[in-house]
Motif scaffolding. Structure first.
Motif, PDB file in Angstrom:
ATOM      1  N   LEU A  89      -7.355  -4.549  -1.346  1.00  0.00           N
ATOM      2  CA  LEU A  89      -6.205  -4.398  -0.446  1.00  0.00           C
ATOM      3  C   LEU A  89      -5.312  -3.233  -0.868  1.00  0.00           C
ATOM      4  CD1 LEU A  89      -5.074  -8.100   0.162  1.00  0.00           C
ATOM      5  CD2 LEU A  89      -6.605  -6.684   1.546  1.00  0.00           C
ATOM      6  N   ALA A  90      -5.655  -2.569  -1.952  1.00  0.00           N
ATOM      7  CA  ALA A  90      -4.805  -1.467  -2.439  1.00  0.00           C
ATOM      8  C   ALA A  90      -4.705  -0.381  -1.372  1.00  0.00           C
ATOM      9  CB  ALA A  90      -5.397  -0.888  -3.718  1.00  0.00           C
ATOM     10  N   THR A  91      -3.510   0.097  -1.157  1.00  0.00           N
ATOM     11  CA  THR A  91      -3.285   1.194  -0.211  1.00  0.00           C
ATOM     12  C   THR A  91      -2.796   2.409  -0.986  1.00  0.00           C
ATOM     13  OG1 THR A  91      -1.025   0.433   0.093  1.00  0.00           O
ATOM     14  CG2 THR A  91      -2.651  -0.303   1.735  1.00  0.00           C
ATOM     15  N   PRO A  92      -2.932   3.614  -0.409  1.00  0.00           N
ATOM     16  CA  PRO A  92      -2.375   4.799  -1.067  1.00  0.00           C
ATOM     17  C   PRO A  92      -0.886   4.624  -1.368  1.00  0.00           C
ATOM     18  CG  PRO A  92      -3.765   5.446   0.766  1.00  0.00           C
ATOM     19  CD  PRO A  92      -3.668   3.951   0.818  1.00  0.00           C
ATOM     20  N   GLU A  93      -0.149   3.992  -0.456  1.00  0.00           N
ATOM     21  CA  GLU A  93       1.297   3.826  -0.651  1.00  0.00           C
ATOM     22  C   GLU A  93       1.576   2.949  -1.873  1.00  0.00           C
ATOM     23  OE1 GLU A  93      -0.331   3.285   2.277  1.00  0.00           O
ATOM     24  OE2 GLU A  93       0.319   5.149   3.224  1.00  0.00           O
ATOM     25  N   ALA A  94       0.805   1.890  -2.030  1.00  0.00           N
ATOM     26  CA  ALA A  94       1.022   1.000  -3.177  1.00  0.00           C
ATOM     27  C   ALA A  94       0.709   1.738  -4.480  1.00  0.00           C
ATOM     28  CB  ALA A  94       0.145  -0.242  -3.041  1.00  0.00           C
ATOM     29  N   ILE A  95      -0.321   2.553  -4.471  1.00  0.00           N
ATOM     30  CA  ILE A  95      -0.685   3.282  -5.692  1.00  0.00           C
ATOM     31  C   ILE A  95       0.313   4.410  -5.958  1.00  0.00           C
ATOM     32  CG2 ILE A  95      -2.486   4.742  -6.699  1.00  0.00           C
ATOM     33  CD1 ILE A  95      -4.483   2.764  -5.473  1.00  0.00           C
ATOM     34  N   GLU A  96       0.818   5.032  -4.897  1.00  0.00           N
ATOM     35  CA  GLU A  96       1.868   6.047  -5.084  1.00  0.00           C
ATOM     36  C   GLU A  96       3.097   5.433  -5.748  1.00  0.00           C
ATOM     37  OE1 GLU A  96       2.755   8.026  -1.351  1.00  0.00           O
ATOM     38  OE2 GLU A  96       0.641   8.583  -1.197  1.00  0.00           O
ATOM     39  N   ALA A  97       3.417   4.206  -5.380  1.00  0.00           N
ATOM     40  CA  ALA A  97       4.588   3.552  -5.990  1.00  0.00           C
ATOM     41  C   ALA A  97       4.384   3.412  -7.497  1.00  0.00           C
ATOM     42  CB  ALA A  97       4.820   2.183  -5.351  1.00  0.00           C
ATOM     43  N   LEU A  98       3.134   3.154  -7.914  1.00  0.00           N
ATOM     44  CA  LEU A  98       2.824   3.074  -9.346  1.00  0.00           C
ATOM     45  C   LEU A  98       3.028   4.452  -9.997  1.00  0.00           C
ATOM     46  CD1 LEU A  98       1.330   1.149 -11.512  1.00  0.00           C
ATOM     47  CD2 LEU A  98      -0.703   2.480 -10.921  1.00  0.00           C
ATOM     48  N   PHE A  99       2.515   5.491  -9.357  1.00  0.00           N
ATOM     49  CA  PHE A  99       2.629   6.844  -9.913  1.00  0.00           C
ATOM     50  C   PHE A  99       4.092   7.303  -9.989  1.00  0.00           C
ATOM     51  CE2 PHE A  99      -1.716   8.294  -7.936  1.00  0.00           C
ATOM     52  CZ  PHE A  99      -2.392   7.471  -8.819  1.00  0.00           C
TER      53      PHE A  99
END
Ligand SMILES: Nc1nc2c(ncn2[C@@H]2O[C@H](COP(=O)(O)OP(=O)(O)OP(=O)(O)O)[C@@H](O)[C@H]2O)c(=O)[nH]1
Ligand SMILES: C[C@H](OP(=O)(O)O)C(=O)O
Length: 199
Positions: A89-99
């Protein structure tokens, strides 16, 4: 951002053995991995596979058959993220929030206390997976410097057990959700709740 993606290639997702046979677990794991690699790339990350055995994949790969914690610690450098391969379910937006979180160590907990994704800018930080790794990681990181915690349903949803497949059928739109639907899985109502069934 360098993103290490650990992947158990040989006998993955044993906790799904009651609903998927070994070949299906391999195929389903590869579909989840494909979703994660795509989300990482779209977030601007550079994924590197950390696999227990060689596999055919269009991404730089290190093969390391040591246990997860040892293999990840060997691959961990400052400015590295670790994103698990079972987060379809990971989205680019969720991973960007991590970065984008401006802390020395950033943690994305999984339901049940695991660490589904993390980012370390702290040279002294080492991982220690399993047995409630989120609490261990938060404590260790706090002793070394600043810690951020990402509050994300999408990153918190790792697919470990049959009940987790409900979340994927409700919210998933990628390869893993398609694989599951093609394999005949569907949402059914059981005792006023959603559960999985198979045609
Ligand atoms: N490189 C590497 N990755 C691993 C290892 N064990 C698990 N992984 C990966 O780490 C992530 C979290 O895995 P888990 O859910 O703890 O374990 P799993 O092997 O996928 O599933 P189970 O067999 O049900 O425990 C997934 O991306 C796995 O592919 C390992 O020993 N080495
Ligand atoms: C790798 C492990 O995953 P879990 O078994 O909690 O899904 C953890 O996050 O510590």
């Amino acid at each position: 951002m360098r993103v290490v993606v650990p992947f158990a290639a040989n006998d993955p997702k044993t906790r799904l053995a009651s609903v998927l046979d070994p070949e299906e677990r391999r195929a389903f794991s590869r579909a989840m991995l494909g979703d994660v690699l795509e989300a990482v790339r779209e977030a601007g990350g550079e994924p590197e596979l950390l696999a227990t055995a060689p596999l055919d994949a269009d991404v730089p790969m290190t093969v390391d058959d040591r246990p997860l914690t040892e293999a990840v610690n060997a691959a961990l450098e400052p400015e590295t993220a670790v994103v698990m391969a079972d987060l379809p379910l990971a989205t680019p937006e969720a991973i960007e929030a991590l970065f984008d979180a401006s802390r020395e160590v950033v943690l994305a907990p999984g339901r049940g206390g695991g660490t589904n994704a993390l980012l370390s800018r702290q040279p002294g930080f080492r991982v220690d997976y399993h047995d409630g790794s989120f609490l261990k990681h938060r404590e260790r990181a706090g002793e070394l410097g600043s810690v951020g915690v990402i509050d994300s349903h999408r990153l918190a949803t790792d697919i470990d057990e049959p009940a987790d497949l409900v979340e994927l059928l409700i919210h998933g739109e990628g390869r893993a959700a398609d694989w599951l639907r093609d394999a005949g899985f569907e949402l059914v109502r059981r005792e006023s709740r959603l559960a999985i069934g198979r045609e």
